[in-house]
Design a protein around this motif. Structure first.
Motif, PDB file in Angstrom:
ATOM      1  N   THR A 282       0.914  -1.193   0.171  1.00  0.00           N
ATOM      2  CA  THR A 282       0.169  -0.413   0.105  1.00  0.00           C
ATOM      3  C   THR A 282       0.831   1.388   0.074  1.00  0.00           C
ATOM      4  OG1 THR A 282      -1.588  -1.482   1.201  1.00  0.00           O
ATOM      5  CG2 THR A 282      -2.269   0.833   1.248  1.00  0.00           C
ATOM      6  N   SER A 283       1.386   1.711  -1.545  1.00  0.00           N
ATOM      7  CA  SER A 283       2.492   2.817  -1.112  1.00  0.00           C
ATOM      8  C   SER A 283       1.699   4.261  -2.056  1.00  0.00           C
ATOM      9  CB  SER A 283       3.348   1.962  -1.578  1.00  0.00           C
ATOM     10  OG  SER A 283       3.426   1.832  -3.240  1.00  0.00           O
ATOM     11  N   VAL A 284       2.205   4.707  -1.506  1.00  0.00           N
ATOM     12  CA  VAL A 284       2.053   6.242  -2.094  1.00  0.00           C
ATOM     13  C   VAL A 284       2.251   6.374  -4.212  1.00  0.00           C
ATOM     14  CG1 VAL A 284       2.609   8.895  -1.876  1.00  0.00           C
ATOM     15  CG2 VAL A 284       2.286   7.676  -0.588  1.00  0.00           C
ATOM     16  N   PRO A 285       1.206   6.345  -4.363  1.00  0.00           N
ATOM     17  CA  PRO A 285       1.785   7.124  -6.119  1.00  0.00           C
ATOM     18  C   PRO A 285       2.578   7.505  -6.019  1.00  0.00           C
ATOM     19  CG  PRO A 285      -0.814   7.264  -5.495  1.00  0.00           C
ATOM     20  CD  PRO A 285      -0.593   7.392  -4.058  1.00  0.00           C
ATOM     21  N   ILE A 286       3.579   6.339  -7.289  1.00  0.00           N
ATOM     22  CA  ILE A 286       4.421   7.461  -7.658  1.00  0.00           C
ATOM     23  C   ILE A 286       4.234   8.386  -8.716  1.00  0.00           C
ATOM     24  CG2 ILE A 286       6.572   6.958  -8.521  1.00  0.00           C
ATOM     25  CD1 ILE A 286       6.733   4.075  -7.460  1.00  0.00           C
ATOM     26  N   GLN A 287       4.563   9.599  -8.587  1.00  0.00           N
ATOM     27  CA  GLN A 287       3.536  10.414  -9.202  1.00  0.00           C
ATOM     28  C   GLN A 287       5.338  11.050 -10.576  1.00  0.00           C
ATOM     29  OE1 GLN A 287       1.302  12.516  -6.344  1.00  0.00           O
ATOM     30  NE2 GLN A 287      -0.473  11.345  -7.264  1.00  0.00           N
ATOM     31  N   ASP A 288       6.491  11.078  -9.511  1.00  0.00           N
ATOM     32  CA  ASP A 288       7.300  11.936  -9.883  1.00  0.00           C
ATOM     33  C   ASP A 288       7.417  11.128 -11.001  1.00  0.00           C
ATOM     34  OD1 ASP A 288       7.334  13.511  -7.936  1.00  0.00           O
ATOM     35  OD2 ASP A 288       8.237  12.003  -6.563  1.00  0.00           O
ATOM     36  N   ASP A 289       8.298  12.073 -12.240  1.00  0.00           N
ATOM     37  CA  ASP A 289       8.668  10.953 -13.122  1.00  0.00           C
ATOM     38  C   ASP A 289      10.021  10.492 -12.698  1.00  0.00           C
ATOM     39  OD1 ASP A 289       8.304  10.879 -16.184  1.00  0.00           O
ATOM     40  OD2 ASP A 289      10.540  11.921 -15.952  1.00  0.00           O
ATOM     41  N   GLU A 290      11.128  11.116 -12.598  1.00  0.00           N
ATOM     42  CA  GLU A 290      12.455  10.488 -11.505  1.00  0.00           C
ATOM     43  C   GLU A 290      11.915   8.943 -11.467  1.00  0.00           C
ATOM     44  OE1 GLU A 290      15.487  11.433  -8.140  1.00  0.00           O
ATOM     45  OE2 GLU A 290      14.025  12.807  -8.440  1.00  0.00           O
ATOM     46  N   PHE A 291      11.046   9.082 -10.407  1.00  0.00           N
ATOM     47  CA  PHE A 291      10.398   7.468 -10.596  1.00  0.00           C
ATOM     48  C   PHE A 291       9.364   6.202 -11.109  1.00  0.00           C
ATOM     49  CE2 PHE A 291      12.344   8.664  -6.395  1.00  0.00           C
ATOM     50  CZ  PHE A 291      13.501   8.088  -6.052  1.00  0.00           C
ATOM     51  N   GLY A 292       9.405   6.924 -12.505  1.00  0.00           N
ATOM     52  CA  GLY A 292       8.185   6.278 -13.285  1.00  0.00           C
ATOM     53  C   GLY A 292       8.956   4.863 -13.537  1.00  0.00           C
ATOM     54  N   TYR A 293       9.833   4.247 -13.337  1.00  0.00           N
ATOM     55  CA  TYR A 293      11.073   3.306 -14.121  1.00  0.00           C
ATOM     56  C   TYR A 293      10.747   2.470 -13.526  1.00  0.00           C
ATOM     57  CZ  TYR A 293      14.413   4.179 -10.504  1.00  0.00           C
ATOM     58  OH  TYR A 293      15.066   3.972  -9.819  1.00  0.00           O
ATOM     59  N   LEU A 294      10.128   2.674 -12.094  1.00  0.00           N
ATOM     60  CA  LEU A 294       9.758   1.596 -11.278  1.00  0.00           C
ATOM     61  C   LEU A 294       8.407   0.805 -11.913  1.00  0.00           C
ATOM     62  CD1 LEU A 294      10.471   2.982  -7.708  1.00  0.00           C
ATOM     63  CD2 LEU A 294      11.701   1.774  -8.875  1.00  0.00           C
ATOM     64  N   GLN A 295       7.128   1.860 -12.119  1.00  0.00           N
ATOM     65  CA  GLN A 295       6.527   1.406 -12.998  1.00  0.00           C
ATOM     66  C   GLN A 295       6.263   0.184 -14.112  1.00  0.00           C
ATOM     67  OE1 GLN A 295       4.132   5.056 -12.716  1.00  0.00           O
ATOM     68  NE2 GLN A 295       2.773   4.358 -11.124  1.00  0.00           N
ATOM     69  N   GLU A 296       7.386   0.565 -14.474  1.00  0.00           N
ATOM     70  CA  GLU A 296       7.599   0.041 -16.215  1.00  0.00           C
ATOM     71  C   GLU A 296       8.412  -1.399 -15.741  1.00  0.00           C
ATOM     72  OE1 GLU A 296       9.472   2.175 -18.773  1.00  0.00           O
ATOM     73  OE2 GLU A 296       8.607   4.341 -18.077  1.00  0.00           O
ATOM     74  N   LEU A 297       8.810  -1.195 -15.426  1.00  0.00           N
ATOM     75  CA  LEU A 297      10.010  -2.435 -14.315  1.00  0.00           C
ATOM     76  C   LEU A 297       8.878  -3.741 -13.667  1.00  0.00           C
ATOM     77  CD1 LEU A 297      13.380  -1.491 -12.880  1.00  0.00           C
ATOM     78  CD2 LEU A 297      12.981  -2.727 -14.460  1.00  0.00           C
ATOM     79  N   LYS A 298       7.246  -3.173 -13.006  1.00  0.00           N
ATOM     80  CA  LYS A 298       7.362  -4.016 -12.591  1.00  0.00           C
ATOM     81  C   LYS A 298       6.028  -4.684 -13.292  1.00  0.00           C
ATOM     82  CE  LYS A 298       3.388  -3.856  -8.512  1.00  0.00           C
ATOM     83  NZ  LYS A 298       3.232  -2.605  -7.237  1.00  0.00           N
ATOM     84  N   GLN A 299       5.355  -3.868 -14.515  1.00  0.00           N
ATOM     85  CA  GLN A 299       4.875  -4.551 -15.358  1.00  0.00           C
ATOM     86  C   GLN A 299       5.145  -5.567 -15.742  1.00  0.00           C
ATOM     87  OE1 GLN A 299       3.676  -1.711 -18.097  1.00  0.00           O
ATOM     88  NE2 GLN A 299       2.215   0.178 -16.304  1.00  0.00           N
TER      89      GLN A 299
END
Length: 428
Positions: A282-299
């Motif tokens: 239950t994490s805070v949504p990653i909105q900063d573009d700086e960490f956007g790569y985390l969502q891509e990796l997760k997929q």
């Protein structure tokens, strides 16, 4: 990576600050005991136990003790804060390098901004961490600071009780015919040997304050490390972790989570449906573009092939007091991707581990003994001096010298790190 050696080194500033508090309290107690039996150079012998208690009660109040502790807490808290930020820098550097590796392996078209991890950051906001990771760090720091404050609350009462008991013992010895100066010297020696700054847990168990605070801070930093790593696992979709290993891991008679030598150094799977892990999902949504790569990796990672590794929570006891990251545990773990990461660790021989564990316990005992002798010498230096006292101080100095030499030999013989700060050198 956070290692057992690092956990010991990063809290040395905290240990020094607590030793300074120990020394100050001991000096104050001895001074007040002496004042209860001396006026200037003359011996004051209360005629009754009632008169003694009148002197004692007016001589050292609980408020004075609490003030000494309160005055020392900012110094201790500052060292705790420094230790947390320094360790967080190490954790952030590991997360950064692992993320760079994953971006390369999975061809994520992202440029990671460069960060340097050379200096201790001024605050958590200066770290290369997501907002949830920073929140985990700050919560662990607040918990640890709260624990330390709670530990010191019982210390004030302990110090006052020891002071009153020492005055009582000296009075009874004098009433029995022991010369007053000798009686005072004997109770001061006893006080210095057994220590005055103890903390009491709700269970009734007691510990010396330096041991209790060092354990609390070491555990707090390790818990911060584990929560940040698990949060990054959840943010990135990592399903596995590799547990660290080290010589001297805790040994018990059972092959379960209490026996750290049994499960160390292996790969484990993360079952995110377990309550102790799901809180990191239950994490805070990653909105900063700086960490956007985390969502891509997760997929990409969430659809990876699943491997049949033992369950991390069940096997290692994550979340349990005696399990991994529990009280005084020095193990850590790291993110792991089968097929990409390779485990180069050779299994540690159980017999060799048990021997190391025993030698480290002997090392801790030597450190405590040296600190006690230094405390005893400091206490004797506070009382009116005579030939007998001077002889005892000289004898203690020689014993301390030999004990330090023996400690050095023990460390060298068994390849153990030499911790001068734990001996109170330059402090007591």
């Amino acid at each position: 990576m956070i290692t057992p050696e690092y956990l010991n080194e990063v809290i040395q500033g905290v240990e020094l600050a607590v030793n300074r508090l120990n020394t100050q309290l001991l000096k104050e107690v001895v001074k007040k005991i002496v004042e209860a039996f001396y006026t200037g150079k003359d011996i004051l012998m209360p005629s009754t136990i009632h008169k003694l208690y009148q002197i004692v009660q007016s001589g050292y109040t609980i408020d004075e003790i609490r003030k000494t502790i309160e005055d020392a807490l900012p110094d201790i808290s500052s060292e705790i804060h420094k230790a947390f930020l320094e360790s967080a820098n190490t954790i952030a550097a590991y997360n950064y390098e692992f993320s760079k590796l994953m971006i390369h392996e999975y061809n994520i078209n992202r440029e990671m901004p460069e960060y340097t991890f050379e200096n201790i950051p001024r605050s958590a906001k200066d770290l290369n961490m997501t907002r949830m990771e920073i929140m985990k760090l700050e919560n662990a720091y607040k918990r640890t600071n709260g624990t330390v404050r709670n530990l010191t609350k019982t210390t004030a009462i302990s110090v006052q009780n020891e002071y009153i008991q020492a005055c009582d013992d000296a009075f009874m010895k004098a009433q029995a015919g022991v010369p007053v100066q000798q009686a005072v010297n004997e109770v001061v020696e006893k006080l210095a040997k057994q220590g005055i700054t103890t903390v009491e847990y709700p269970t009734g168990h007691t510990d010396k304050i330096d041991v209790a605070i060092a354990r609390a801070v070491r555990t707090g930093i390790n818990q911060a490390n584990s929560e940040i790593i698990l949060t990054r696992c959840a943010e990135m979709g990592i399903q596995y972790v590799k547990v660290s290993q080290h010589l001297g891991a805790r040994v018990t008679k059972h092959d379960d989570y209490t026996n750290h030598s049994w499960w160390q150094g292996k790969i484990y799977s993360l079952d995110w449906t377990k309550d102790v892990l799901s809180k990191n999902m239950t994490s805070v949504p990653i909105q900063d573009d700086e960490f956007g790569y985390l969502q891509e990796l997760k997929q990409k990672l969430m659809v990876e092939k699943k491997y049949n590794y033992p369950d991390f929570v069940e096997t290692c006891g994550y979340g349990q007091i005696e399990g991994i990251i529990g009280i005084n545990c020095r193990h850590t773990f790291q993110m792991w991707l089968p097929g990409i990461n390779i485990n180069h660790d050779e299994p540690i021989d159980p017999k060799e581990n048990e021997e190391r564990y025993r030698h480290e316990q002997e090392q801790r005992a030597m450190e405590r003994s040296i600190r006690r002798m230094k405390g005893e010498r400091k206490a004797l230096q506070q009382i009116p001096r005579n030939e007998d006292t001077d002889a005892k101080i000289a004898l203690l100095t020689e014993k301390i010298k030999k004990a330090v030499e023996k400690y050095q030999e023990h460390c060298k013989k068994y390849g153990l790190p030499y911790y001068s700060d734990r001996l109170g050198i330059g402090v007591i």
